[in-house]
Design an enzyme around this catalytic site. Structure first.
Site, PDB file in Angstrom:
ATOM      1  N   LYS A 203       7.562  34.124 -25.721  1.00 11.70           N
ATOM      2  CA  LYS A 203       8.162  35.269 -25.022  1.00 11.70           C
ATOM      3  C   LYS A 203       8.009  36.560 -25.817  1.00 11.70           C
ATOM      4  O   LYS A 203       7.797  36.541 -27.025  1.00 11.70           O
ATOM      5  CB  LYS A 203       9.623  34.973 -24.691  1.00 11.70           C
ATOM      6  N   ARG A 238      11.893  24.414 -23.396  1.00 13.09           N
ATOM      7  CA  ARG A 238      10.784  24.615 -22.446  1.00 13.09           C
ATOM      8  C   ARG A 238       9.675  25.332 -23.198  1.00 13.09           C
ATOM      9  O   ARG A 238       9.843  26.489 -23.604  1.00 13.09           O
ATOM     10  CB  ARG A 238      11.302  25.451 -21.270  1.00 13.09           C
TER      11      ARG A 238
HETATM   12  C1  8Y7 Z   1      12.262  30.300 -18.265  1.00 12.76           C
HETATM   13  C2  8Y7 Z   1      12.114  29.552 -17.088  1.00 12.76           C
HETATM   14  C3  8Y7 Z   1      10.496  30.997 -17.240  1.00 12.76           C
HETATM   15  C4  8Y7 Z   1      13.390  30.034 -19.085  1.00 12.76           C
HETATM   16  C5  8Y7 Z   1      14.017  28.333 -17.488  1.00 12.76           C
HETATM   17  C6  8Y7 Z   1       8.221  32.314 -19.306  1.00 12.76           C
HETATM   18  C7  8Y7 Z   1      10.491  29.520 -15.216  1.00 12.76           C
HETATM   19  C8  8Y7 Z   1       8.759  32.973 -18.115  1.00 12.76           C
HETATM   20  N1  8Y7 Z   1      11.237  31.189 -18.354  1.00 12.76           N
HETATM   21  N2  8Y7 Z   1      12.972  28.576 -16.701  1.00 12.76           N
HETATM   22  N3  8Y7 Z   1      11.005  29.999 -16.466  1.00 12.76           N
HETATM   23  N4  8Y7 Z   1      14.237  29.028 -18.654  1.00 12.76           N
HETATM   24  N5  8Y7 Z   1      14.908  27.375 -17.155  1.00 12.76           N
HETATM   25  O1  8Y7 Z   1       8.091  33.063 -20.295  1.00 12.76           O
HETATM   26  O2  8Y7 Z   1      13.655  30.654 -20.103  1.00 12.76           O
HETATM   27  O3  8Y7 Z   1       7.868  31.138 -19.329  1.00 12.76           O
HETATM   28  S1  8Y7 Z   1       9.069  31.879 -16.779  1.00 12.76           S
END
Ligand code: 8Y7
Length: 261
Positions: A203, A238
């Site tokens: 990020k 994640r």
């Molecule tokens: C997150 C996410 C994204 C996160 C959850 C990226 C879909 C942007 N970020 N879902 N999604 N938590 N639960 O940088 O922080 O991957 S998208």
């Protein structure tokens, strides 16, 4: 949780995995690297992203879920649309990851009725505008109040508490100070009584802190962020870089394991 984007515009690996075969191969690679869950998304939620139609999103994710389901790795669907939640669970997904925290019309009921596990994430505003000028009096307590509100809504709609996972939503309507404050205090959110998920991988806050590196050059920073999250009580990270994250967490695990001394 390994990230599988089937979008042409995701900020980090956008465009690399948007053909069905490449997305499948990428998913398989993350399984080989040791992913316990795959998070499959067909709509980019990066700051400034445009929305995609229901048809496009279904075409991107449902065939992939059908192909991955027999591999027996739990699949998460990253969506905010109730129709996609329903179709994805029918195709084999067992986890719903909605960055809108089930605020879209029909999403709350679709998620509860699906029987899947549910991650609810905090976001201030919406992706198109969320990074313009986010403001909090106390980011940690405001995020916790928001999450408690969504827990109440889910449980009132009939969701068993054991299906709920919480996420503070790093980068979703938060500046660098907000993100760092949340990471420092993430252990406090465990007091709500649910498992936590954190997404910090590649990020922009990590780019900022390491000299404005591009997303692909944020791997080492991402490993540090994942490790700090887990040390502070996060259950699911994640990530894009599954193998590297697993190695880091193995060292942490070996150190904390009670060896009787
Ligand atoms: C997150 C996410 C994204 C996160 C959850 C990226 C879909 C942007 N970020 N879902 N999604 N938590 N639960 O940088 O922080 O991957 S998208």
């Amino acid at each position: 949780m390994g990230i599988v984007n089937v979008t042409p515009d995701s900020f980090s690996d956008g465009g690399k995995y948007n053909s069905p075969e490449l997305a499948f191969l990428h998913a398989k690679q993350l399984i080989d690297e040791g992913a316990d869950i795959l998070d499959i998304g067909g709509e980019s939620t990066r700051p400034g992203a445009e929305e995609v139609s229901l048809e496009t999103e279904l075409e991107r994710v449902i065939p992939l879920i059908h192909r991955l389901a027999p591999l027996d790795v739990p699949l998460s669907i990253d969506t905010s649309k109730p129709e996609v939640m329903y179709a994805a669970v029918k195709a084999g997904a067992s986890f719903i990851n909605d960055v809108y925290a089930l605020h879209r019309p029909g999403a709350l009921d679709a998620a509860v009725e699906s029987g899947a596990n549910i991650c609810i994430m905090h976001m201030l505003g919406e992706p198109r505008t969320m990074q313009l000028n986010p403001h909090y009096e106390n980011v940690t307590s405001e995020v916790m109040q928001f999450l408690q509100g969504r827990i109440n809504a889910l449980e009132s709609a009939g969701c068993e508490p054991s299906r709920i996972v919480l996420d503070p939503g790093f980068g979703f309507g938060k500046n660098l100070t907000h993100n760092l404050t949340l990471l420092r205090n993430i252990g406090k959110i465990t007091a709500l009584g649910y498992p936590l998920l954190a997404g910090l991988s590649r990020k922009s806050m990590l780019g900022t802190l390491t000299g404005h590196k591009s997303p692909g050059a944020r791997v080492y920073a991402s490993i540090a962020a994942a490790l700090i999250s887990v040390q502070n009580g996060v259950h699911i990270v994640r990530v894009h870089d599954v193998a590297a994250t697993r190695d880091a967490l193995k060292i942490w695990e070996a150190v904390i394991k009670d060896n009787g001394q």
